[in-house]
Design an enzyme around this catalytic site. Structure first.
Site, short mmCIF file in Angstrom:
data_model
loop_
_atom_site.label_atom_id
_atom_site.label_comp_id
_atom_site.label_asym_id
_atom_site.label_seq_id
_atom_site.Cartn_x
_atom_site.Cartn_y
_atom_site.Cartn_z
N GLY A 184 0.80 -1.22 0.00
CA GLY A 184 0.00 0.00 0.00
C GLY A 184 0.83 1.27 0.00
O GLY A 184 1.79 1.37 0.73
N SER A 185 0.45 2.24 -0.82
CA SER A 185 1.32 3.40 -0.94
C SER A 185 0.75 4.44 -1.90
O SER A 185 -0.43 4.42 -2.24
CB SER A 185 2.69 2.94 -1.45
OG SER A 185 2.53 2.04 -2.52
N ARG A 186 1.64 5.33 -2.39
CA ARG A 186 1.22 6.43 -3.25
C ARG A 186 2.40 6.85 -4.13
O ARG A 186 3.57 6.74 -3.72
CB ARG A 186 0.78 7.59 -2.36
CG ARG A 186 0.56 8.93 -3.04
CD ARG A 186 0.12 9.93 -2.00
NE ARG A 186 -0.02 11.29 -2.54
CZ ARG A 186 -0.88 12.17 -2.08
NH1 ARG A 186 -1.68 11.85 -1.07
NH2 ARG A 186 -0.96 13.38 -2.60
#
Length: 216
Positions: A184-186
């Site tokens: 999970g991240s951006r």
């Protein structure tokens, strides 16, 4: 497109230790305790396997296209100050949840001019302040036309491991895999002003296949 950093792109190499560990644990429990106890662990192993999937993508041939660097949802399209190059810029942010493919790919063709790594917090990556407060790794890419693009991997609430396989002086091709963010991240992309923007808040995008914007 070069695959030198990912010899087996269907399953990201960053996930091999996690996948192997999950399957070994499931096998051991099945051997000693039987199927009933092992079944939940097999399900976990399959979830880990799907998380690290890294399928090949078709690269658009549109000239001047800036491609999505990751799978996910658009959470920001803003005119901002690029904190890395100290310039006015257009920022487009892609948020990845745990079900998205987490391989990161170059949005443009170009040379890596510089790279910055910043330790930081692990806030929810969908929040605006995550861009400047979370752990992150930024690449400054300059196209052959002299256009500057900043691509920033940002760790999230669950993701606490940014992987980047490239370094200043190397060349990236559009759609080339250059890194991974686990769990999970951006990814933020800072572009020059005056771009033609092709996405909006809430849009779902696919790495490489979705054109975020176009140079005019």
């Amino acid at each position: 497109m070069s695959t030198s950093y990912y010899p087996h792109p269907i399953i990201a190499r960053e996930g091999w230790p996690f996948i192997a560990g999950a399957f070994v644990v499931a096998l051991v429990v099945q051997f000693f305790a039987g199927w009933v106890w092992a079944l939940p662990l097999w399900l976990v192993a399959l979830l880990v396997l799907q998380f690290f999937r890294d399928p090949p993508r078709v690269i658009p041939t549109l000239a001047g296209a800036v491609l999505a660097p990751a799978d996910g949802r658009i959470v920001a399209v803003d005119k901002v100050q690029d904190p890395y190059l100290s310039r006015e810029a257009l920022k487009i942010s892609v948020f990845m949840n745990v079900f998205n493919v987490h391989s990161n790919r170059s949005p443009v063709d170009g040379e890596i001019r510089d790279q910055w790594y910043f330790p930081g917090s692990f806030l929810n990556a969908s929040l605006p302040k995550a861009s400047l407060e979370n752990e992150r790794n930024a690449l400054w890419i300059r196209t052959k036309e002299g256009r500057d693009v900043t691509c920033v991997q940002i760790a999230g609430l669950i993701a606490k491991r940014i992987v980047c396989h490239v370094h200043p002086g190397e060349h990236l091709a559009r759609g080339q895999r250059f890194g991974f963010i686990r769990f999970g991240s951006r990814v933020d992309v800072y572009l020059p002003p005056g771009m033609k923007v092709n996405v909006g808040i809430g849009d779902k995008v696919q790495a490489t296949q979705t054109v975020l914007a176009e140079f005019r």
